[in-house]
Motif scaffolding. Structure first.
Motif, PDB file in Angstrom:
ATOM      1  N   ARG A   1      -6.035  -8.076  35.852  1.00  0.00           N
ATOM      2  CA  ARG A   1      -5.753  -6.678  35.490  1.00  0.00           C
ATOM      3  C   ARG A   1      -5.091  -5.932  36.640  1.00  0.00           C
ATOM      4  N   VAL A   2      -5.600  -6.142  37.842  1.00  0.00           N
ATOM      5  CA  VAL A   2      -5.035  -5.476  39.020  1.00  0.00           C
ATOM      6  C   VAL A   2      -3.597  -5.939  39.242  1.00  0.00           C
ATOM      7  N   LYS A   3      -3.391  -7.227  39.173  1.00  0.00           N
ATOM      8  CA  LYS A   3      -2.058  -7.778  39.430  1.00  0.00           C
ATOM      9  C   LYS A   3      -1.072  -7.402  38.314  1.00  0.00           C
ATOM     10  N   LYS A   4      -1.546  -7.386  37.067  1.00  0.00           N
ATOM     11  CA  LYS A   4      -0.672  -6.971  35.964  1.00  0.00           C
ATOM     12  C   LYS A   4      -0.255  -5.513  36.132  1.00  0.00           C
ATOM     13  N   ALA A   5      -1.188  -4.666  36.560  1.00  0.00           N
ATOM     14  CA  ALA A   5      -0.868  -3.247  36.763  1.00  0.00           C
ATOM     15  C   ALA A   5       0.186  -3.088  37.857  1.00  0.00           C
ATOM     16  N   ALA A   6       0.075  -3.883  38.911  1.00  0.00           N
ATOM     17  CA  ALA A   6       1.070  -3.817  39.988  1.00  0.00           C
ATOM     18  C   ALA A   6       2.440  -4.264  39.483  1.00  0.00           C
ATOM     19  N   LEU A   7       2.473  -5.335  38.727  1.00  0.00           N
ATOM     20  CA  LEU A   7       3.743  -5.801  38.161  1.00  0.00           C
ATOM     21  C   LEU A   7       4.319  -4.777  37.181  1.00  0.00           C
ATOM     22  N   MET A   8       3.445  -4.193  36.391  1.00  0.00           N
ATOM     23  CA  MET A   8       3.882  -3.194  35.414  1.00  0.00           C
ATOM     24  C   MET A   8       4.450  -1.970  36.141  1.00  0.00           C
ATOM     25  N   THR A   9       3.799  -1.547  37.215  1.00  0.00           N
ATOM     26  CA  THR A   9       4.282  -0.407  37.995  1.00  0.00           C
ATOM     27  C   THR A   9       5.699  -0.664  38.493  1.00  0.00           C
ATOM     28  N   GLU A  10       5.890  -1.837  39.059  1.00  0.00           N
ATOM     29  CA  GLU A  10       7.201  -2.186  39.600  1.00  0.00           C
ATOM     30  C   GLU A  10       8.262  -2.275  38.503  1.00  0.00           C
ATOM     31  N   ALA A  11       7.927  -2.903  37.411  1.00  0.00           N
ATOM     32  CA  ALA A  11       8.912  -3.138  36.361  1.00  0.00           C
ATOM     33  C   ALA A  11       9.239  -1.881  35.550  1.00  0.00           C
ATOM     34  N   MET A  12       8.265  -1.019  35.345  1.00  0.00           N
ATOM     35  CA  MET A  12       8.492   0.142  34.482  1.00  0.00           C
ATOM     36  C   MET A  12       9.317   1.237  35.161  1.00  0.00           C
ATOM     37  N   ARG A  13       9.183   1.405  36.462  1.00  0.00           N
ATOM     38  CA  ARG A  13       9.968   2.403  37.214  1.00  0.00           C
ATOM     39  C   ARG A  13       9.884   3.793  36.563  1.00  0.00           C
ATOM     40  N   LEU A  14       8.667   4.278  36.441  1.00  0.00           N
ATOM     41  CA  LEU A  14       8.426   5.547  35.767  1.00  0.00           C
ATOM     42  C   LEU A  14       8.470   6.721  36.738  1.00  0.00           C
ATOM     43  N   ASN A  15       8.927   7.870  36.252  1.00  0.00           N
ATOM     44  CA  ASN A  15       8.808   9.088  37.050  1.00  0.00           C
ATOM     45  C   ASN A  15       7.396   9.647  36.850  1.00  0.00           C
ATOM     46  N   THR A  16       7.089  10.744  37.496  1.00  0.00           N
ATOM     47  CA  THR A  16       5.734  11.305  37.454  1.00  0.00           C
ATOM     48  C   THR A  16       5.317  11.675  36.034  1.00  0.00           C
ATOM     49  N   GLU A  17       6.180  12.334  35.323  1.00  0.00           N
ATOM     50  CA  GLU A  17       5.860  12.754  33.950  1.00  0.00           C
ATOM     51  C   GLU A  17       5.630  11.538  33.044  1.00  0.00           C
ATOM     52  N   GLN A  18       6.483  10.546  33.166  1.00  0.00           N
ATOM     53  CA  GLN A  18       6.337   9.331  32.370  1.00  0.00           C
ATOM     54  C   GLN A  18       5.048   8.591  32.739  1.00  0.00           C
ATOM     55  N   SER A  19       4.734   8.532  34.017  1.00  0.00           N
ATOM     56  CA  SER A  19       3.499   7.871  34.473  1.00  0.00           C
ATOM     57  C   SER A  19       2.263   8.524  33.884  1.00  0.00           C
ATOM     58  N   GLU A  20       2.283   9.850  33.827  1.00  0.00           N
ATOM     59  CA  GLU A  20       1.138  10.574  33.271  1.00  0.00           C
ATOM     60  C   GLU A  20       0.922  10.237  31.799  1.00  0.00           C
ATOM     61  N   ALA A  21       1.991   9.939  31.090  1.00  0.00           N
ATOM     62  CA  ALA A  21       1.867   9.548  29.685  1.00  0.00           C
ATOM     63  C   ALA A  21       1.547   8.057  29.549  1.00  0.00           C
ATOM     64  N   PHE A  22       2.136   7.241  30.398  1.00  0.00           N
ATOM     65  CA  PHE A  22       2.032   5.782  30.280  1.00  0.00           C
ATOM     66  C   PHE A  22       0.651   5.234  30.635  1.00  0.00           C
ATOM     67  N   TRP A  23       0.128   5.584  31.807  1.00  0.00           N
ATOM     68  CA  TRP A  23      -1.062   4.894  32.324  1.00  0.00           C
ATOM     69  C   TRP A  23      -2.324   5.061  31.489  1.00  0.00           C
ATOM     70  N   PRO A  24      -2.609   6.226  30.922  1.00  0.00           N
ATOM     71  CA  PRO A  24      -3.798   6.290  30.052  1.00  0.00           C
ATOM     72  C   PRO A  24      -3.682   5.359  28.834  1.00  0.00           C
ATOM     73  N   ILE A  25      -2.489   5.301  28.254  1.00  0.00           N
ATOM     74  CA  ILE A  25      -2.274   4.413  27.107  1.00  0.00           C
ATOM     75  C   ILE A  25      -2.392   2.965  27.555  1.00  0.00           C
ATOM     76  N   TYR A  26      -1.803   2.646  28.691  1.00  0.00           N
ATOM     77  CA  TYR A  26      -1.842   1.276  29.212  1.00  0.00           C
ATOM     78  C   TYR A  26      -3.279   0.831  29.482  1.00  0.00           C
ATOM     79  N   ARG A  27      -4.094   1.708  30.053  1.00  0.00           N
ATOM     80  CA  ARG A  27      -5.500   1.349  30.329  1.00  0.00           C
ATOM     81  C   ARG A  27      -6.259   1.062  29.026  1.00  0.00           C
ATOM     82  N   GLU A  28      -6.018   1.860  28.008  1.00  0.00           N
ATOM     83  CA  GLU A  28      -6.650   1.602  26.706  1.00  0.00           C
ATOM     84  C   GLU A  28      -6.189   0.251  26.153  1.00  0.00           C
TER      85      GLU A  28
END
Length: 166
Positions: free
Chosen positions: A34-61
């Motif tokens: 899970r930790v490593k997937k999140a790191a890979l996802m962070t790198e690959a998604m290249r989200l700005n702050t607003e996008q990150s705020e929407a993405f990560w709660p959904i991703y955790r679920e």
């Protein structure tokens, strides 16, 4: 990115090998993954702050739901391994049915969260999420297929030849 995925798989495999029991191994491996997937996802998604705020709660679920699928898959592999030398047609069919059920359940979750990502982030980022997740999962599947043996033949299992079905 593929080289990083391979490195992740090697680390997860090493973690599993060092654990005391299958349950310890699967718990450690899932947490590490899970930790490593999140790191890979962070790198690959290249989200700005607003996008990150929407993405990560959904991703955790999503990861929480997928973790249940992974647990079921690991449990099935464990039972398969325990029955490998005493496999028969009925058990083989049961394992196949359970594997198909798990795959269908995973696909439902993936589709559900793709739609949520699409609504929150738009089609481009939702597809990128699906692509990155699929690549990670494909690499993990490859590792599973590499380590789990093919089912033995009736002859290898010492079973009589199968009667012809009419």
């Amino acid at each position: 990115m593929i080289n990083r995925l391979l490195a992740v798989l090697l680390v997860v495999s090493a973690t599993v090998a060092q654990a005391q029991t299958f349950n310890d191994a699967s718990n450690i491996a899932r947490a590490d993954l899970r930790v490593k997937k999140a790191a890979l996802m962070t790198e690959a998604m290249r989200l700005n702050t607003e996008q990150s705020e929407a993405f990560w709660p959904i991703y955790r679920e999503y990861e929480n739901e997928i973790d249940d699928i992974i647990k079921r898959r690991l449990d099935l592999i464990r039972v398969y391994a325990g029955n490998y030398e005493i496999m028969d047609d009925d058990k083989a069919s049961l394992f196949a049915g359970k594997a198909f059920e798990i795959a269908k359940d995973r696909l439902k979750i993936e589709e559900k969260y793709y739609k949520r990502m699409e609504k929150a982030l738009g089609g481009l980022l939702a597809v990128r999420f699906a692509q990155v997740d699929a690549r990670i999962n494909n690499m993990l599947e490859l590792e599973i297929h590499r380590t789990v043996p093919l089912i033995a033949s009736r002859e290898q299992l010492g079973l009589p030849p199968q009667e012809e079905k009419k």
